[in-house]
Design a protein around this motif. Structure first.
Motif, short mmCIF file in Angstrom:
data_model
loop_
_atom_site.label_atom_id
_atom_site.label_comp_id
_atom_site.label_asym_id
_atom_site.label_seq_id
_atom_site.Cartn_x
_atom_site.Cartn_y
_atom_site.Cartn_z
N SER A 142 -31.05 -13.54 19.34
CA SER A 142 -30.67 -13.92 20.70
C SER A 142 -31.90 -14.57 21.35
N LYS A 170 -28.91 -17.86 25.30
CA LYS A 170 -28.51 -17.39 26.62
C LYS A 170 -28.36 -18.60 27.53
N ASN A 197 -23.44 -14.00 29.94
CA ASN A 197 -23.53 -12.74 30.71
C ASN A 197 -22.88 -12.88 32.09
N LYS A 269 -20.77 -3.55 21.12
CA LYS A 269 -22.04 -2.83 21.32
C LYS A 269 -21.69 -1.35 21.42
N GLY A 297 -26.47 -6.40 20.52
CA GLY A 297 -27.73 -5.65 20.58
C GLY A 297 -28.13 -5.40 22.01
N LEU A 299 -31.60 -4.57 22.58
CA LEU A 299 -33.04 -4.40 22.34
C LEU A 299 -33.32 -2.99 21.80
O1 NPG Z 1 -30.99 -8.53 19.87
O2 NPG Z 1 -30.94 -6.59 20.83
C1 NPG Z 1 -30.87 -7.83 20.86
C2 NPG Z 1 -30.60 -8.48 22.19
C3 NPG Z 1 -29.32 -9.21 22.22
O3 NPG Z 1 -29.05 -10.75 23.98
C4 NPG Z 1 -28.96 -9.62 23.62
N1 NPG Z 1 -28.54 -8.65 24.42
O4 NPG Z 1 -26.24 -9.57 26.91
O5 NPG Z 1 -26.04 -9.20 24.83
C5 NPG Z 1 -26.72 -9.22 25.85
C6 NPG Z 1 -28.19 -8.84 25.79
C7 NPG Z 1 -28.57 -7.59 26.52
C8 NPG Z 1 -29.78 -7.04 26.31
C9 NPG Z 1 -27.72 -6.97 27.37
C10 NPG Z 1 -30.18 -5.89 26.95
C11 NPG Z 1 -28.10 -5.81 27.98
C12 NPG Z 1 -29.31 -5.26 27.78
#
Ligand code: NPG
Length: 375
Positions: A142, A170, A197, A269, A297, A299
Motif C-alpha cells: 500500500s 492511496k 478510504n 481485515k 492490512g 500496519l
Molecule cells: O499494509 O498494513 C498495511 C497497510 C494497508 O493501506 C493500508 N491500510 O485503509 O486499508 C487501509 C489502511 C489502513 C491502515 C487503515 C491503518 C486503517 C489503519
C-alpha cells in the motif's frame, strides 16, 4: 480454557516513513497488545493478540485507549463465567461478547489472543486450523499519498524492485487521476489498484469514471462507510470493479453488499470485522457468491502479520493482500520480522497465531502493562 489474567499494553512503534491516507498521516503506529495467561486442561499457556484500532478514531469509531476501557469494563466480565466453568473456547468468544454493540476491533484482539493460546495448547498452526491451502501468499504493498508524482514514481519503483506483486495507491480528491496515470505509464503491466478510504461522494462519479482508463484491478471504498446503495450506483456506472473495506463489518453486511451489487470484491481485515472467525465467514459467503476477496492490512506488527498470511492462504483469497514485509513499516518489529521471498510471504507453520513477542522490544516501545485479573 480458564483465563487467569489479561494484560493490555499500549506500544508506540515508529514507522520507517510517514504513511498518509485520505484520513491521516501516521508517523508511528500505536498498537494495543493483548496477552492472555490461561490454563488449558490444567497446563499453563500464554496467547497474544494485537488490536487494529489506531490512536485516534479516524478510520473507524474505535481508538486504542477506548479499546483498553471497553475491554476492562465490559468485555472481560462477559467471559468470566465461561472461564470459571472451564468452557471458554475461542469459538465461543463472539457469542459471549455479542451483548456489547460494535467494538469489533476490541473483540477481535481478545478473540485472537484466546485463539492463539488455544492453538498453542493444541500444538496446531493457525493455517491448519483454518484449512489453508497455500504455504505462501503473494505480497502487495500500500503506497501512501506522496508530495509529488516524481516522488511517488521513485517509491513505487523501489517496491517493485523489492518484488512486491501489486501496488495499491492511496487516493483522495486532488491526488487521483494524475498519479494513477503516471504509474500506469511507467509500469504498463503492473497489478494496480486504488484506495480512497471514503474520500469521495457520488457527485464525483463522472470524475471517478476517468480511472476506468487505467486497467485497475479495483477501486476500494470510494464513498462513505454507510453508503452501500450509493456504492452500488457507482459500481453500475464504472468499469473498474468496486471493492469495499470500511462498509463490510460482518458476514451479514458482506451478504448485503453483494446482494445490492455494491461489491465485486471485498477487502477482509480481521480486526475490522470482529476477528479471524468472522473473517473466515466473510470469505465463505463471498466465495459462495463468486466474489473475490483479499486480506487488508492495518500496519500489523509480527503479532498479527503471520495470522493474516494464514487467513490469506484460504482458497477464496484470489488477489494479493496488503501483507507486506515487516520492513515496509518497521525498522524493528516485536517478533521475528516477516520477509519478502520472491514476492511472497510464507505462511507460518509454528503453533498458534504468532511467535511470543520479544519482551525487550515490548519494553522499548511500550507503556506500563495493565494486568487485569479475570474474576
Ligand atoms: O499494509 O498494513 C498495511 C497497510 C494497508 O493501506 C493500508 N491500510 O485503509 O486499508 C487501509 C489502511 C489502513 C491502515 C487503515 C491503518 C486503517 C489503519
Amino acid at each position: 480454557m480458564i483465563l487467569d489474567t489479561v494484560t493490555l499494553r499500549l506500544l508506540r512503534i515508529p514507522l520507517v516513513a510517514p504513511f498518509t491516507t485520505s484520513f491521516s498521516t501516521q508517523t508511528a503506529r500505536t498498537v494495543l497488545t493483548v496477552r492472555v495467561d490461561a490454563r488449558v486442561g490444567g497446563t499453563e499457556v500464554t496467547g497474544w493478540g494485537e488490536c487494529g484500532a489506531l490512536a485516534e478514531p479516524v478510520y473507524s469509531e474505535e481508538y486504542a485507549a477506548g479499546v483498553v476501557d471497553v475491554t476492562e469494563r465490559f468485555l472481560l466480565p462477559l467471559l468470566s463465567e465461561a472461564s470459571r466453568e472451564d468452557r471458554l473456547t475461542a469459538e465461543t468468544v463472539g457469542e459471549l461478547l455479542s451483548p456489547i454493540v460494535g467494538h469489533r476491533m476490541a473483540k477481535a484482539a481478545l478473540e485472537s489472543a484466546i485463539l492463539d493460546a488455544q492453538l498453542k495448547a493444541a500444538d496446531q498452526s493457525f493455517a491448519q486450523y483454518l484449512g489453508a491451502t497455500r504455504t505462501r501468499v503473494p505480497s502487495g504493498v500500500s503506497v501512501g499519498i506522496q508530495d509529488s508524482v516524481p516522488q511517488l514514481l521513485d517509491t513505487v519503483a523501489g517496491y517493485l524492485d523489492e518484488g512486491y506483486q501489486r501496488i495499491k495507491l492511496k487516493i483522495q480528491p486532488g491526488w487521483d487521476v494524475a498519479p494513477v496515470r503516471a504509474i500506469r505509464e511507467a509500469h504498463p503491466d503492473v497489478a494496480l489498484q486504488v484506495d480512497a478510504n471514503a474520500a469521495y461522494t457520488l457527485v464525483d462519479a463522472a470524475h471517478l469514471r476517468r480511472l476506468d482508463d487505467f486497467d485497475l484491478l479495483l477501486i476500494e471504498q470510494p464513498l462513505a462507510e454507510d453508503d452501500l446503495r450509493q456504492h452500488a450506483e457507482l459500481a453500475r456506472v464504472m468499469k473498474t470493479p468496486m471493492c469495499l473495506d470500511e462498509s463490510v463489518v460482518s458476514a451479514a453486511s458482506a451478504a448485503d453488499a453483494i446482494h445490492l451489487g455494491a461489491a465485486a470484491v471485498i477487502n477482509i481485515k480481521p480486526s475490522r470485522v470482529g476477528g479471524y472467525l468472522e473473517a473466515r465467514r466473510i470469505h465463505d459467503v463471498a466465495r459462495a457468491s463468486g466474489i473475490a476477496v483479499w486480506c487488508g492490512g492495518m500496519l500489523e506488527t509480527g503479532i498479527a502479520r503471520g495470522a493474516n498470511a494464514a487467513l490469506a492462504a484460504l482458497p477464496g483469497f484470489t488477489l494479493p493482500g496488503d501483507i507486506s514485509a515487516s520492513s515496509r513499516f518497521y525498522t524493528e518489529d516485536v517478533t521475528t520480522p516477516y520477509v519478502l521471498e520472491d514476492g511472497h510471504i510464507a505462511v507460518p507453520t509454528f503453533a498458534g497465531l504468532c511467535e511470543d513477542p520479544d519482551p525487550a522490544a515490548l519494553d522499548r516501545f511500550g507503556e506500563a502493562p495493565r494486568v487485569l485479573a479475570v474474576a
